[in-house]
Scaffold this motif. Structure first.
Motif, short mmCIF file in Angstrom:
data_model
loop_
_atom_site.label_atom_id
_atom_site.label_comp_id
_atom_site.label_asym_id
_atom_site.label_seq_id
_atom_site.Cartn_x
_atom_site.Cartn_y
_atom_site.Cartn_z
N GLU A 191 0.79 -1.15 -0.04
CA GLU A 191 -0.06 -0.03 0.03
C GLU A 191 0.77 1.10 -0.02
O GLU A 191 0.49 2.43 -0.40
CB GLU A 191 -1.07 0.11 1.17
N GLN A 192 2.01 1.30 0.81
CA GLN A 192 2.85 2.23 0.80
C GLN A 192 3.54 2.48 -0.78
O GLN A 192 3.59 3.60 -1.25
CB GLN A 192 3.93 2.05 1.87
N PHE A 193 3.82 1.46 -1.61
CA PHE A 193 4.40 1.68 -2.88
C PHE A 193 3.14 2.15 -3.77
O PHE A 193 3.70 2.97 -4.24
CB PHE A 193 4.80 0.29 -3.26
N ARG A 194 2.22 1.78 -3.48
CA ARG A 194 0.93 2.33 -4.47
C ARG A 194 0.81 3.67 -4.01
O ARG A 194 0.63 4.62 -4.95
CB ARG A 194 -0.40 1.58 -4.02
N SER A 195 0.79 4.25 -2.84
CA SER A 195 0.60 5.49 -2.38
C SER A 195 1.69 6.33 -2.81
O SER A 195 1.66 7.42 -3.34
CB SER A 195 0.43 5.65 -0.96
N GLN A 196 2.95 6.12 -2.43
CA GLN A 196 4.08 6.88 -3.00
C GLN A 196 4.04 7.19 -4.46
O GLN A 196 4.54 8.36 -4.76
CB GLN A 196 5.45 6.17 -2.79
N ARG A 197 3.62 6.46 -5.40
CA ARG A 197 3.34 6.54 -6.80
C ARG A 197 2.20 7.32 -7.08
O ARG A 197 1.85 7.51 -8.16
CB ARG A 197 3.78 5.44 -7.34
N GLN A 198 1.34 7.56 -6.11
CA GLN A 198 0.04 8.23 -6.23
C GLN A 198 -0.72 7.58 -7.10
O GLN A 198 -1.35 8.19 -7.97
CB GLN A 198 0.22 9.55 -6.59
N LEU A 199 -0.63 6.26 -7.22
CA LEU A 199 -1.46 5.29 -8.24
C LEU A 199 -2.58 4.58 -7.31
O LEU A 199 -2.31 3.59 -7.10
CB LEU A 199 -0.45 4.23 -8.96
#
Length: 172
Positions: A31-39
């Motif tokens: 989820e952090q990975f997804r959020s960091q890329r604002q995807l």
């Protein structure tokens, strides 16, 4: 004790706690990975829950193949029916997800593999069994699949992804 082949005994509760702990840690990192890329899953071009779940299942299939765990594949797939979560999003769409949206992402697959090698998530000292790791991946895959599908559809999707893992890798 094998969670796959035996019913729970006293050690089963501890194993489920471990599965939940590692599965939650994996899910949070993804989820952090997804959020960091604002995807976000509600924007076009982002990683939907189903794409993340498919990628987790693909990583799981690779682990099963590399580790001689093939005889347990059906058991791991059955496990998708055993996890129940208290808070499931009621906003999960009931429409079927198009096939192209159900494919794993090579980028996510790399992120998952890196996660599994991260000492902060899973210690590499052998203290976490392979079965616990794979079951944690089932847990995480279900949590993401339930963003895009109803709970029963998510369970079925994850189950089929695990069972078909060897056939999918043969196509790539």
């Amino acid at each position: 004790m094998s969670l796959i082949s035996k019913p729970f005994d006293d050690s089963g509760v501890e194993m489920v706690d471990d599965i939940a702990q590692y599965g939650t840690a994996i899910s949070k990192r993804l989820e952090q990975f997804r959020s960091q890329r604002q995807l976000r899953h509600d924007t076009s071009g982002g990683y939907s829950g189903i794409v993340i779940a498919a990628s987790i299942c693909r990583a799981m299939g690779n682990i099963i193949e590399r580790s001689n765990q093939e005889p347990f594949r059906a058991g791991y797939a059955r496990a998708a029916q055993t996890f129940f979560f208290e808070h499931v999003s009621s906003a999960a769409p009931s429409n079927p997800v198009p096939d192209q949206d159900r494919r794993s992402s090579p980028e996510l697959l790399q992120v998952i593999n890196n996660l599994l090698a991260d000492e902060q998530i899973l210690p590499s000292d052998g203290s976490v069994s392979l079965q616990t790791v794979v079951m944690a991946l089932v847990w995480s895959a279900l949590t993401f699949a339930m963003e895009s599908l109803s709970p029963e559809q998510a369970r079925s999707f994850v189950q089929q992804q695990i069972l078909n893992g060897d056939r999918e890798s043969a196509h790539h």
